[in-house]
Structure formats: C-alpha cells, structure tokens
Design an enzyme around this catalytic site. Structure first.
Site, PDB file in Angstrom:
ATOM      1  CB  SER A  92       9.760 -15.989  -7.263  1.00 49.97           C
ATOM      2  OG  SER A  92      10.407 -17.225  -7.098  1.00 49.97           O
ATOM      3  CB  SER A  95      12.707 -17.147  -9.878  1.00 51.32           C
ATOM      4  OG  SER A  95      11.297 -16.951  -9.956  1.00 51.32           O
ATOM      5  CE  LYS A 151      10.292 -14.969 -12.750  1.00 47.55           C
ATOM      6  NZ  LYS A 151       9.673 -15.497 -11.505  1.00 47.55           N
TER       7      LYS A 151
END
Length: 463
Positions: free
Chosen positions: A175, A151, A77
C-alpha cells in the site's frame, strides 16, 4: 520566486530554517494548492486549515534549534491518530476524535512538521484502490480517469499533485509501493518493525508498516530518520541500521543485482510496459557498473501466511470501531468471511511468515538486490472495485499485489522507484527488494537511479 509545488521536504525545511521563507507562508501556499486541486482529486478526507496555520505560526516563533522537518507541510493517512481528528480508517464507523497523536505523528511534529490534513483510503486499507462508499473515489493526478492505487492513494495523490511535499502512508500488502508506482513517486516499505505502530502493538500482525510517500529519495530518507524506532509496546522490532539520509547521499558501490519479471502470484501476467521498464532499468544498472543478471527468485507461496493475517487485521480493526453498523457492506462481508481467522490461526500464520521469509530470502545468497515490476498492470480506470463484493474485489486486487505482498510476509525492505512516464502518459515504477534490515542499500541505489534517470517531480496535469 520558489515554486513550492515542486519543492521537496528537505529543501522546504532548509528554506524555512534559513529564514528565506516562513512556515506560515509555506502552510498558506499548501492550503491554497489543496483548495484548488483537491476537489478534482479527492485526496484529503479532512483539511486542518486553522490548526495548520496556528502550528506554522508556532514554528515561526520557535526559539533555538529547529528540527529536520521545520515548517514542512505533511499529510497523514486516515489510519493514523491525529489529535482532535476522528480516526476513520476510511469509513464512517468512528465518531470520537483521537485524544492525542499517534507516535509517528508526534515524532513528525517534534521534528518541526506542520500537519495539514488526513488523506483518503479504502476502508481499513483492505484494497489497493482508493474507493469507498463514504469518501468516494480518489483520482490519479496524472490522469483523473485512473486510480492512484491504494491503500495509501489519498497520500499519493496529494504528493504527486504538489499539494504537499511528503505524506505518510501504510503498507500491509503493497500500500505504499502500489500508489507510488501509479503516481510516479518514490515509496519505500521499510523492514518490518523499523517504524513504530504505537499506540497499537502491530499493524495487521506481521504484514503492516508505516512510512512516507515522497517525490525524492532524500525526502523519504529524511522522514524515515525522524519516525523510525520502536517503542516498548511494539510486537516487532527491526535490526540495526545506519542513517537513511547518509545512505541516500552516498554511492552504493558495485552491487549484484538480480532481475526477474516472474510474478509471485500464479495466473498473473505483467503488462509489456512493466517488463520493458525492468529490462531498461537492468541495462541502466549495468551501465552504472553493477553486476546485473536475470534470476529465478524461486518464490515461495505466501498465501497461507498472508490471508489469515489480512482477515484477522481487518476484523481486529472492525472490532474496535464505535459503530459497526456503519461499516461498508463489503467490509462487513469481509468480516464475516474471515470468521475462521481465530487468534490461534492468526498466530500460526505469523509463524508461517517466518518460514516464508527464509525461503524468500534464498535469492539473496546470490544477489544483493532484487529488481522486479512493482505492479503487473497499468493504473486501472477509476471504479475498479465499485459495487464489487469481497471476492470480486480480491480478484481485481491480484495484479496490483502480485509482486509486492510477498515482501510484507517476508518482512524485507522494498521500494518502488519511478521510471518516468510510459508511452501511455502514465507513470511506471520498478521494485527494488533488499536483504533483511538493508534499507540503506536500497536508498543508495535508488538515489543513484534518480540521478541517472531523473523523474518528474509532480504530475504534469497538476499544475
């Protein structure tokens, strides 16, 4: 011939270590899948093709003992440092590449992983939908008109589509669990402090954790056993816990499971599909021999503890970027709206988290595991926060975080476990919440559910 699109991390490492495949062949196949699938999904913000091939070649030439992730392609990420890459946090406000890997990435490489790229996220991970003005919209591989959540939506799309067997995300308010539920993956938020946040002392103070999104329980456990553990600079540290891999491989024993579809957030109603998923899972757990009962969790209100840390976390990350003026308009608006979240207020909120945790954990006086929906709504159509400001985006986020954000405040481990696709063709996930420091029970129970009710390993439309 091995179908690497559906092959997990544990099996990939076994095949490469045994000499049945080379790390270079696995990396090339992953990069080919990314080239073919990513233009339609927008899961990757950067693909490290040349570096990944070189790293795979080094794995193949490596003498001696090989690590548990030897030759496994992994996506990272955007909020985590990867040497040579700009840590963008999902935007354009940084321009200098990181000088070295963050600690989690270093541990992955030490275990033999091959880093193939970085994945999209909304700026600073502020929203549960992966949309930004700089990176565009990330799409769900089950239905490209739908969001993968966020996210960690780029990571979820990359794993669910079969581009990589496993990817790293973060969870400051759901997330990891939200995109796992929307993309049909297994996603465990670990106990607060289980995984280091180094080089940072914390991730959004008491809220944030780092961890994998995977297609199987074993793969999640395998990655966690590699990346878990604190460093001296970490503000939070978890308690003792046994091997996650061993937990995923053993029966859970007879557990007391309480279930509830009552949301934490007032004014949110769960979709009937999610209610049925919880009820069906409760019946299955009963058939598997567990003591299952409906409960009232008596949720405390986490708002006063969560909101200051949300604003303070975003402001702290924004204060560190090189080009504040390049932040998205919505991010700058959120920054201004959070000016009241001073250091004193933030420390008060961290202390308030401890009080919320005590109240939230009352449910575990009577049960070992709590079963709830992961999200209240089905995966929305893409563009759900496109053009919206802070307040509008926050309202759109409420159904996504209604069941999950409390456990970031409380710190407990919580996992989204796939139930397979629903009648609308999209995945469904249910949430299992465990006692403090008790990831091992969640892994054992999730693996039992996985065996009893197998879920698809990749999205059907991703082939």
């Amino acid at each position: 011939m091995t179908d690497l699109r559906a092959t997990g991390a544990a099996e990939t490492a076994r095949l490469v270590t045994a000499g049945d495949l080379t790390a270079r062949a696995v990396a090339d196949a992953a990069l080919d899948r990314i080239a073919a699938a990513d233009p339609a999904l927008n899961a990757f913000s950067v693909v490290l093709a040349d570096a990944a091939r070189a790293e795979a070649d080094a794995r193949d030439d490596q003498p001696g003992e090989r690590g548990p992730l030897h030759g496994v392609p992994v996506a990272i990420k955007e909020e985590l440092d990867v040497a040579g890459c700009v840590t963008t946090f999902g935007g354009e406000a940084n321009s200098t590449p990181a000088a070295e890997d963050g600690e989690v990435v270093r541990r992955l490489r030490a275990a033999g992983a091959v880093i193939v790229g970085k994945t999209t996220m909304p700026e600073f991970g502020a929203w549960p939908y992966t949309e930004s003005s700089s990176r565009g919209i990330t799409r769900n591989p089950w239905d490209r008109t739908r969001t993968p959540g966020g996210s960690s939506g780029g990571t979820a799309a990359a794993v669910a589509s079969g581009m990589v067997p496993v990817g790293i995300g973060g969870d400051g308010g759901g997330s990891i669990r939200i995109p796992s539920a929307m993309c049909g993956l297994f996603g465990l938020k670990p106990q607060r402090g289980r995984v280091t946040t180094s080089p940072h002392a914390h991730l959004w103070w008491a809220l944030g954790t780092v961890g994998p999104l995977s297609r199987t329980v074993l793969d999640s456990a395998l990655v966690y056993d590699v990346i878990r553990g604190s460093t001296p600079g970490d503000r939070f540290r978890a308690g003792e816990s046994g091997s996650f891999v061993e937990a995923a491989g053993r029966e859970p024993g007879r557990l007391r499971v309480g279930w509830s579809t009552k949301p934490v957030s007032v004014g949110v109603r769960p979709d009937p599909i999610h209610v049925r998923a919880v009820e069906d899972t409760a019946r299955l757990l009963s058939e598997l021999g567990h003591d299952v009962r409906q409960v009232d969790p008596r949720y405390p209100d986490p708002t006063a503890a969560f909101v200051p840390q949300f604003f303070a976390g975003l402001r702290a990350e924004a204060d560190e970027v090189e080009h504040y003026e390049r932040l998205e308009r919505r991010t700058r608006e959120t920054y201004r709206l959070g000016s009241w979240a001073s250091p004193r207020v933030t420390e008060w909120a961290v202390r308030a988290s401890e009080k919320v945790s005590v109240k939230a954990n009352r449910v575990f006086q009577d049960v070992d595991v709590l079963l709830t929906p992961t999200t209240a709504h089905r995966p929305p159509r893409v563009g759900v926060i496109d053009g919206r400001g802070t307040v509008g985006s926050a309202l759109q986020a409420m159904p996504a975080i209604a069941y999950v954000a409390l456990w970031n405040v409380a710190g407990n481990p919580a996992a989204s476990v796939p139930c397979g696709p629903a009648e609308d063709g999209l995945p469904v996930g249910v949430q299992l919440v465990g006692r403090t420091d008790d990831e091992v029970t969640l892994l054992s129970l999730s693996a039992q559910l996985e065996r009893a009710r197998p879920w698809p390993l990749t999205a059907p439309s991703a082939g």
